[in-house]
Write an enzyme that holds these catalytic residues in place. Structure first.
Site, PDB file in Angstrom:
ATOM      1  CE1 TYR A  82      -8.518  -5.442   0.998  1.00 19.33           C
ATOM      2  CE2 TYR A  82      -8.502  -3.073   1.277  1.00 19.33           C
ATOM      3  CZ  TYR A  82      -9.091  -4.218   0.773  1.00 19.33           C
ATOM      4  OH  TYR A  82     -10.247  -4.122   0.035  1.00 19.33           O
ATOM      5  CG  HIS A 132     -13.899  -7.212   2.968  1.00 24.17           C
ATOM      6  ND1 HIS A 132     -12.615  -7.008   3.377  1.00 24.17           N
ATOM      7  CD2 HIS A 132     -13.871  -7.018   1.622  1.00 24.17           C
ATOM      8  CE1 HIS A 132     -11.851  -6.708   2.338  1.00 24.17           C
ATOM      9  NE2 HIS A 132     -12.593  -6.719   1.264  1.00 24.17           N
TER      10      HIS A 132
HETATM   11  N1  LIG Z   1     -14.365  -4.782  -1.247  1.00 29.83           N
HETATM   12  C1  LIG Z   1     -13.606  -5.638  -1.891  1.00 29.83           C
HETATM   13  O1  LIG Z   1     -13.841  -6.854  -1.877  1.00 29.83           O
HETATM   14  C2  LIG Z   1     -12.427  -5.110  -2.666  1.00 29.83           C
HETATM   15  C3  LIG Z   1     -11.764  -5.937  -3.587  1.00 29.83           C
HETATM   16  C4  LIG Z   1     -10.698  -5.409  -4.313  1.00 29.83           C
HETATM   17  C5  LIG Z   1     -10.311  -4.089  -4.099  1.00 29.83           C
HETATM   18  N2  LIG Z   1     -10.936  -3.318  -3.150  1.00 29.83           N
HETATM   19  C6  LIG Z   1     -10.521  -1.909  -2.886  1.00 29.83           C
HETATM   20  O2  LIG Z   1     -10.451  -1.228  -4.115  1.00 29.83           O
HETATM   21  C7  LIG Z   1      -9.145  -0.691  -4.296  1.00 29.83           C
HETATM   22  C8  LIG Z   1      -8.769  -0.662  -5.763  1.00 29.83           C
HETATM   23  O3  LIG Z   1      -8.788  -1.944  -6.331  1.00 29.83           O
HETATM   24  P1  LIG Z   1      -7.466  -2.782  -6.690  1.00 29.83           P
HETATM   25  O4  LIG Z   1      -6.352  -2.343  -5.845  1.00 29.83           O
HETATM   26  O5  LIG Z   1      -7.882  -4.201  -6.669  1.00 29.83           O
HETATM   27  O6  LIG Z   1      -7.197  -2.448  -8.225  1.00 29.83           O
HETATM   28  P2  LIG Z   1      -7.063  -1.129  -9.130  1.00 29.83           P
HETATM   29  O7  LIG Z   1      -7.165   0.100  -8.331  1.00 29.83           O
HETATM   30  O8  LIG Z   1      -7.970  -1.324 -10.299  1.00 29.83           O
HETATM   31  O9  LIG Z   1      -5.570  -1.292  -9.684  1.00 29.83           O
HETATM   32  C9  LIG Z   1      -4.438  -1.229  -8.858  1.00 29.83           C
HETATM   33  C10 LIG Z   1      -3.221  -1.591  -9.696  1.00 29.83           C
HETATM   34  O10 LIG Z   1      -3.101  -0.681 -10.788  1.00 29.83           O
HETATM   35  C11 LIG Z   1      -1.847   0.029 -10.717  1.00 29.83           C
HETATM   36  N3  LIG Z   1      -2.139   1.429 -11.064  1.00 29.83           N
HETATM   37  C12 LIG Z   1      -2.883   2.332 -10.386  1.00 29.83           C
HETATM   38  N4  LIG Z   1      -2.978   3.481 -11.049  1.00 29.83           N
HETATM   39  C13 LIG Z   1      -2.275   3.326 -12.183  1.00 29.83           C
HETATM   40  C14 LIG Z   1      -2.002   4.163 -13.304  1.00 29.83           C
HETATM   41  N5  LIG Z   1      -2.477   5.399 -13.371  1.00 29.83           N
HETATM   42  N6  LIG Z   1      -1.240   3.651 -14.309  1.00 29.83           N
HETATM   43  C15 LIG Z   1      -0.752   2.398 -14.265  1.00 29.83           C
HETATM   44  N7  LIG Z   1      -0.994   1.551 -13.231  1.00 29.83           N
HETATM   45  C16 LIG Z   1      -1.742   2.010 -12.206  1.00 29.83           C
HETATM   46  C17 LIG Z   1      -1.342  -0.141  -9.307  1.00 29.83           C
HETATM   47  O11 LIG Z   1       0.064  -0.214  -9.277  1.00 29.83           O
HETATM   48  P3  LIG Z   1       0.958   0.813  -8.422  1.00 29.83           P
HETATM   49  O12 LIG Z   1       0.481   0.738  -7.005  1.00 29.83           O
HETATM   50  O13 LIG Z   1       2.339   0.278  -8.602  1.00 29.83           O
HETATM   51  O14 LIG Z   1       0.732   2.161  -9.040  1.00 29.83           O
HETATM   52  C18 LIG Z   1      -1.931  -1.499  -8.920  1.00 29.83           C
HETATM   53  O15 LIG Z   1      -1.097  -2.543  -9.390  1.00 29.83           O
HETATM   54  C19 LIG Z   1      -8.275  -1.626  -3.456  1.00 29.83           C
HETATM   55  O16 LIG Z   1      -6.978  -1.113  -3.223  1.00 29.83           O
HETATM   56  C20 LIG Z   1      -9.133  -1.786  -2.245  1.00 29.83           C
HETATM   57  O17 LIG Z   1      -9.050  -0.633  -1.411  1.00 29.83           O
HETATM   58  C21 LIG Z   1     -12.001  -3.817  -2.460  1.00 29.83           C
END
Ligand SMILES: NC(=O)c1ccc[n+]([C@@H]2O[C@H](COP(=O)([O-])OP(=O)(O)OC[C@H]3O[C@@H](n4cnc5c(N)ncnc54)[C@H](OP(=O)(O)O)[C@@H]3O)[C@@H](O)[C@H]2O)c1
Length: 280
Positions: free
Chosen positions: A56, A114
């Site tokens: 990241y 990962h």
């Molecule tokens: N292992 C892997 O391959 C892998 C892949 C993807 C993700 N991950 C991990 O999982 C975590 C979460 O997944 P993600 O970041 O892909 O997606 P997510 O958590 O499903 O969504 C994040 C997005 O939603 C917005 N958001 C969050 N809470 C909100 C709410 N209550 N209302 C409106 N919008 C909201 C955030 O914007 P704002 O920040 O502007 O609020 C951001 O744009 C990642 O950050 C990472 O740590 C791991």
């Protein structure tokens, strides 16, 4: 403070079922303060598991995490991940040391591969086990592993010490319920649900909006509540907005009726056949 449920890992630690993601953090210094504040707000509200990765912002998210946990490391269950191309026996040890440096700590609580790469699983596991013996990590796991990958992992020496598999799982991505989720639940391997609100795309769903209104809740909260209902599942929503972090934490307080869960199943049907594991 919301009463956040916990998941007990096979290694014995109890961790919150609602944690904090960090993808996209650390890539723009103008946003750093909001990102750090958001993580701190989450810790204050009991979302004390932070998920990061060397990938990241190429270490930037680990640096932000390091800032957020400064002075309160003991409160945090810290998770990071190694790139597959760094996952040789020695490579995983070196990558972990670099992550620890960026995070300004001496220990990760959980370290994940990962995704699968070219290095044999036996080598990666040997490196992870060595890190654990040295006290550099508390436990290890994997990410983006489907059932066949997990079965292979179980055949390598010490492979059964895996405590978690982090995969894409949310209302619009229910494929793992057919096989991978029960497979992990039967073996006490935690499933970390990434992109739990489908990176925001779920929030525009009419059915979810309608149901959330009936609870004076938001679609994000209902999407997270769905995951909190599942045994052994840890959701890790990412937000760089402290108010949205608080909104996400409050998902733990939602009590959705059986009737509405049934309506959600109709809108987001569970799988009826094997689907290959989806990735973002
Ligand atoms: N292992 C892997 O391959 C892998 C892949 C993807 C993700 N991950 C991990 O999982 C975590 C979460 O997944 P993600 O970041 O892909 O997606 P997510 O958590 O499903 O969504 C994040 C997005 O939603 C917005 N958001 C969050 N809470 C909100 C709410 N209550 N209302 C409106 N919008 C909201 C955030 O914007 P704002 O920040 O502007 O609020 C951001 O744009 C990642 O950050 C990472 O740590 C791991």
């Amino acid at each position: 403070m919301p009463d956040i449920p916990t998941v007990t890992l096979a290694s014995g630690q109890s961790v919150p079922a609602l944690g904090l993601g960090t993808w996209n953090m650390g890539d723009d210094s103008r946003k750093a303060n909001a990102e750090i504040e958001s993580l701190k707000r989450g810790l204050d509200l009991g979302m004390t598991l932070i998920d990061t990765a060397e990938m990241y912002a190429e270490g930037g998210a680990e640096k932000i995490t390091g800032e957020a946990i400064a002075g309160r490391r003991g409160e945090v269950f810290l998770v990071s991940k190694v790139y597959p191309w760094n996952a040789s026996r020695q490579g995983v040890i070196d990558a972990c040391e670099r992550s620890l440096g960026r995070l300004k700590t001496d220990r990760l609580d959980l370290y994940l591969l990962h995704w699968r790469g070219e290095h044999p699983l036996a080598e990666t596991v040997a490196g992870l086990e060595e890190l654990q013996r040295a006290g550099k990590i508390g436990a290890w796991g994997v990410s983006n592993f489907d059932v066949a990958d997990m079965e292979e992992l179980m055949t390598v020496p010490d492979g059964k010490n895996c405590v978690a598999n982090q995969v894409l799982y949310n209302l619009s991505r229910r494929g793992i319920e057919y096989d991978l989720l029960p497979w992990c639940q039967e073996r006490g391997i935690a499933v970390m649900a990434y992109s739990p609100i489908e990176q925001g795309r779920l929030l525009r769903n009419d059915k979810l909006i309608q149901i959330s209104k009936a609870y004076q809740a938001t679609p994000a909260q209902v999407a997270l509540a769905f995951l909190l209902e599942r045994e052994g599942v840890i959701a890790i929503p990412k937000s760089a907005n402290p108010d949205r972090v608080a909104e996400n934490a409050a998902a733990a307080e939602l009590d959705i009726s059986d009737e509405d869960w049934a309506a959600i199943d109709t809108a987001f049907p569970p799988p009826r056949e094997k689907r290959p594991l989806a990735m973002i």
